[in-house]
Motif scaffolding. Structure first.
Motif, PDB file in Angstrom:
ATOM      1  N   ALA A 106      -6.020 -11.518  -9.840  1.00 55.17           N
ATOM      2  CA  ALA A 106      -6.013 -10.087  -9.514  1.00 55.17           C
ATOM      3  C   ALA A 106      -4.920  -9.834  -8.494  1.00 55.17           C
ATOM      4  CB  ALA A 106      -7.368  -9.647  -8.987  1.00 55.17           C
ATOM      5  N   MET A 107      -3.834  -9.222  -8.924  1.00 51.21           N
ATOM      6  CA  MET A 107      -2.684  -8.987  -8.071  1.00 51.21           C
ATOM      7  C   MET A 107      -2.681  -7.548  -7.564  1.00 51.21           C
ATOM      8  SD  MET A 107      -2.265 -11.875  -9.523  1.00 51.21           S
ATOM      9  CE  MET A 107      -2.048 -11.671 -11.270  1.00 51.21           C
ATOM     10  N   ASN A 108      -2.555  -7.404  -6.245  1.00 49.18           N
ATOM     11  CA  ASN A 108      -2.522  -6.074  -5.615  1.00 49.18           C
ATOM     12  C   ASN A 108      -3.716  -5.222  -6.052  1.00 49.18           C
ATOM     13  OD1 ASN A 108       0.023  -6.604  -4.345  1.00 49.18           O
ATOM     14  ND2 ASN A 108       1.051  -6.140  -6.280  1.00 49.18           N
ATOM     15  N   SER A 109      -4.873  -5.832  -6.109  1.00 49.12           N
ATOM     16  CA  SER A 109      -6.077  -5.153  -6.589  1.00 49.12           C
ATOM     17  C   SER A 109      -7.234  -5.414  -5.632  1.00 49.12           C
ATOM     18  CB  SER A 109      -6.446  -5.651  -7.992  1.00 49.12           C
ATOM     19  OG  SER A 109      -5.392  -5.397  -8.899  1.00 49.12           O
ATOM     20  N   ASN A 120      -2.759  -4.127  -9.782  1.00 46.68           N
ATOM     21  CA  ASN A 120      -2.713  -2.805  -9.130  1.00 46.68           C
ATOM     22  C   ASN A 120      -3.905  -1.934  -9.532  1.00 46.68           C
ATOM     23  OD1 ASN A 120      -0.055  -3.325  -7.944  1.00 46.68           O
ATOM     24  ND2 ASN A 120       0.717  -3.116 -10.035  1.00 46.68           N
ATOM     25  N   CYS A 121      -5.074  -2.508  -9.475  1.00 50.65           N
ATOM     26  CA  CYS A 121      -6.297  -1.798  -9.880  1.00 50.65           C
ATOM     27  C   CYS A 121      -7.323  -1.826  -8.768  1.00 50.65           C
ATOM     28  CB  CYS A 121      -6.908  -2.447 -11.129  1.00 50.65           C
ATOM     29  SG  CYS A 121      -5.916  -2.274 -12.621  1.00 50.65           S
ATOM     30  N   GLN A 122      -8.347  -0.994  -8.918  1.00 52.82           N
ATOM     31  CA  GLN A 122      -9.486  -1.038  -8.016  1.00 52.82           C
ATOM     32  C   GLN A 122     -10.758  -0.682  -8.775  1.00 52.82           C
ATOM     33  OE1 GLN A 122      -9.545   2.291  -5.051  1.00 52.82           O
ATOM     34  NE2 GLN A 122      -7.507   2.729  -5.833  1.00 52.82           N
ATOM     35  N   SER A 133      -5.194   0.997 -12.783  1.00 47.40           N
ATOM     36  CA  SER A 133      -6.393   1.724 -13.222  1.00 47.40           C
ATOM     37  C   SER A 133      -7.518   1.536 -12.219  1.00 47.40           C
ATOM     38  CB  SER A 133      -6.827   1.236 -14.609  1.00 47.40           C
ATOM     39  OG  SER A 133      -5.807   1.479 -15.566  1.00 47.40           O
ATOM     40  N   LYS A 134      -8.569   2.367 -12.356  1.00 52.90           N
ATOM     41  CA  LYS A 134      -9.722   2.224 -11.483  1.00 52.90           C
ATOM     42  C   LYS A 134     -10.987   2.692 -12.188  1.00 52.90           C
ATOM     43  CE  LYS A 134      -8.629   6.589  -9.087  1.00 52.90           C
ATOM     44  NZ  LYS A 134      -8.317   7.196  -7.777  1.00 52.90           N
ATOM     45  N   PHE A 135     -12.103   2.162 -11.732  1.00 54.39           N
ATOM     46  CA  PHE A 135     -13.416   2.443 -12.318  1.00 54.39           C
ATOM     47  C   PHE A 135     -13.408   2.073 -13.811  1.00 54.39           C
ATOM     48  CE2 PHE A 135     -13.010   5.510  -8.748  1.00 54.39           C
ATOM     49  CZ  PHE A 135     -14.017   4.981  -7.948  1.00 54.39           C
TER      50      PHE A 135
END
Length: 233
Positions: A106-109, A120-122, A133-135
């Motif tokens: 998981a990079m930058n997440s 680049n997610c959360q 992306s998120k949720f």
């Protein structure tokens, strides 16, 4: 913090938006009913600690979590002293000592659970290869999206369930190879539809069912029956 409780809250919010109904499914039931064909990370075990971890591929024979790999790299590194080798088999045996497949990448997440190849997610739960992306729950290869369940290879999509190979969808269920679809169910190879169901190969329409034009009142009466059918079948 993303966990099973938060994942269920996300599912509830998506169901309320898409179906205007409470999500009565458990996370396991959601995965079985809606993500049955989605490529999701599989559970494996870290070769050093024996802890459960999640990998996009189960074909390697040895695994290490990204966290444990990074800790070892900082502590002692992965280089080995040079030694004399007399056969290819010796080289392969030495390689096996350091060749663990890194899991839960998981990079930058942040807040990523049971997932792999996340960038680049959360707030991601049991998903793979998602970007910006998120949720996200039970998704594979989704980009620039939020509030998705069981979707694959789709982008710029929100509050949707089972959207595949599509873009710019919102409040949808079961959309395939389509663009600019909203508030619609069971759509394939279509463009710019709003409030349509069971439609294929059409564009710039609303209140259509099975490629037939309906009045608004007729449409919503049928839609209520379709939602009951989706959730009871």
């Amino acid at each position: 913090m993303m966990n099973e409780s938060m994942a269920k809250e996300v599912a509830d919010k998506i169901f309320e938006t898409v179906f205007n109904i409470y999500c009565s499914y458990t996370l396991g039931e959601l995965s079985s009913k809606f993500a049955f064909d989605v490529k999701l990370p599989k559970m494996v075990y870290d070769f050093r600690t024996g802890e459960e971890t999640w990998a996009s591929s189960i074909y390697p024979t040895s695994f290490v979590t990204q966290k444990n790999m990074e800790e070892k790299d900082q502590r002692e590194g992965y280089m080995l002293p040079k030694r004399d080798v007399s056969s290819l088999q010796e080289i392969l045996d030495i390689w096996e000592q350091v060749n663990q497949f890194t899991t839960e990448r998981a990079m930058n997440s942040v807040d990523v659970v049971k997932s792999d190849l996340i960038y680049n997610c959360q707030k991601v739960y049991h998903s793979c290869a998602c970007h910006n992306s998120k949720f996200i729950l039970f998704c594979d290869s989704c980009t620039d999206s939020e509030y998705l369940i069981a979707s694959q290879r789709s982008a710029t999509t929100t509050f949707s369930i089972r959207v595949d190979d599509s873009a710019n969808c919102s409040n949808c269920y079961n959309v395939v190879y389509s663009n600019k679809i909203s508030n619609s169910f069971f759509i394939q190879d279509s463009f710019n539809l709003h409030e349509c169901m069971f439609c294929s190969h059409i564009a710039n329409k609303k209140y259509c069912i099975s490629n037939m034009q309906f009045e608004k009142e007729e449409y919503f009466m049928i839609k209520r029956a379709i939602i009951e059918w989706i959730l009871s079948s």
